[in-house]
Design a protein around this motif. Structure first.
Motif: not given
Length: 389
Positions: A351-372
């Motif tokens: 799917x390409x590197x750009x798509x991979x980084x987008x997925x990771x950005x979404x994961x990062x945001x969700x993880x931070x909200x979950x920890x809070x």
């Protein structure tokens, strides 16, 4: 005038992180130029993490049960300096390369957490100050990142000679590090599983893992992706150096930040910075934003690293301190790198590197909200202040 112990440990940490800056940051490019595909590179650069799943707990137990932890450190630094030569010997054949990377990683993966376990114990005795010593590691990483960027642009094969020499220097320096006992060497034996009875530590590990997946992908592929986007090797080297320098204020003033803001707020801040970095890679990777992403690096990996190191050194029983630091490394680097590097490489190939980084950005945001939300619901860290640490 710094003491002999401080000088030895400072140079040792500088050398350890020089070896990382030399090898880990550029081995992906070496493999690309050798004609190896992205999926295979993902596997090869992640095999150390796979080895770490088994080896790091074993190294931790061996260190805790050895007469001194220093003995294990000497073995690992010496063997790593020799094993790195197996990689160029393997050529571009996948299976021999896999075996070579695995053998090198077997010894290399234990060096950082074991060094931390030794230095943190010395720090608690007033011999050295951990945050200051760790800063020298980033100094070494910064220096070699710039130099390596220029050198490897013309002579990429020297990566193995330089890594071997630096690791051998680590071995020589390890001979002079003050001895730290393995606290199970003559006393009671403590089961490693008991460390997971600490609910706060388990929550920290879950949050750390979610963000370490992105870091594992970054360390495996950022140089390759950046080069594909037209960013030069020299700029890549400068970015890595800036990333190292950006960690300095967080390390030097870490105790002040820790006392004032607490572990929860520090890690929430770091989660937001993680997410912002992946957005830059996903939406706007240029030489400017590449440098900016490394300016932000100081707010990512090192904050989790320091918080976990301090937490384990304070809360985990002395018989499992080395094992605890090994688990920190296993969660932050090994498991994260397996998922981020190995599976991320497969995803990027399709799917390409750009798509991979987008997925990771979404994961990062969700993880931070979950920890809070977990902390807000259960108050796990809200009352954890410096007086309790």
């Amino acid at each position: 005038m710094p003491s002999k112990n401080v000088t030895i440990l400072a140079i040792f940490y500088a050398f350890v992180y020089m070896s990382i800056g030399t090898f880990s940051s550029y081995i992906g490019i070496y493999m690309t130029e050798a004609g190896i595909g992205h999926s295979e590179i993902g596997i090869l650069t992640s095999i150390g993490a796979v080895i770490g799943l088994v080896a790091q707990p074993i190294w931790g137990v061996l260190s805790d049960r050895a007469k001194t932890k220093n003995q294990i450190l000497m073995i690992c630094t010496l063997c790593a300096s020799l094993a790195v030569w197996l990689i160029p010997w393997a050529g571009n054949l996948f299976v021999p390369l896999l075996i070579a990377m695995a053998l090198f990683s077997l010894f290399q993966i234990a060096i950082n957490p074991l060094s931390d376990a030794i230095t943190l114990e010395l720090s608690s005795k007033g011999v050295v100050r951990f945050s200051s010593i760790r800063t020298f590691g980033s100094v070494g990483y910064a220096i070699v990142s710039v130099a390596a960027g220029w050198l490897f642009a013309e002579h990429l094969n020297t990566i193995f000679l330089i890594t071997s020499l630096i690791m051998f220097g680590c071995f020589l320096l390890s001979l002079g590090i003050p001895k730290v006992a393995g606290h199970q060497s003559g006393g009671k034996k403590v089961n490693l599983v008991s460390i997971f009875k600490n609910r706060q530590l388990v929550i920290l590990y879950a949050y750390t893992l979610s963000l370490s997946i992105a870091m594992g992908f970054l360390f495996s592929f950022q140089a390759i992706y950046s080069k594909e986007q037209g960013i030069s090797m020299e700029v890549i080297g400068i970015g890595l150096a800036i990333g190292s320098f950006s960690q300095f204020p967080f390390m030097i003033f870490f105790q002040r930040f820790y006392d004032r803001f607490g572990i929860r707020n520090i890690l929430l801040f770091s989660g937001l910075i993680h997410t912002l970095r992946w957005c830059l890679y996903a939406f706007a990777l240029t030489p400017f934003t590449y440098i900016l992403s490394w300016v932000l690096h100081g707010g990512t990996y090192i904050l989790f690293y320091m918080c976990l190191a301090e937490y384990v050194n304070t809360y985990v029983v002395k018989e499992l301190k080395a094992s605890g630091q090994m688990l920190n490394s296993l969660i932050q680097l090994s498991v994260g790198k397996i998922i981020g590097g190995m599976l991320g490489g497969v995803y990027a190939a399709h799917f390409g590197f750009q798509s991979a980084f987008l997925v990771l950005a979404v994961m990062g945001g969700l993880s931070t909200v979950a920890f809070y939300m977990v902390d807000r619901r259960y108050g796990v860290f809200a009352k954890l202040d410096s007086s309790q640490l």
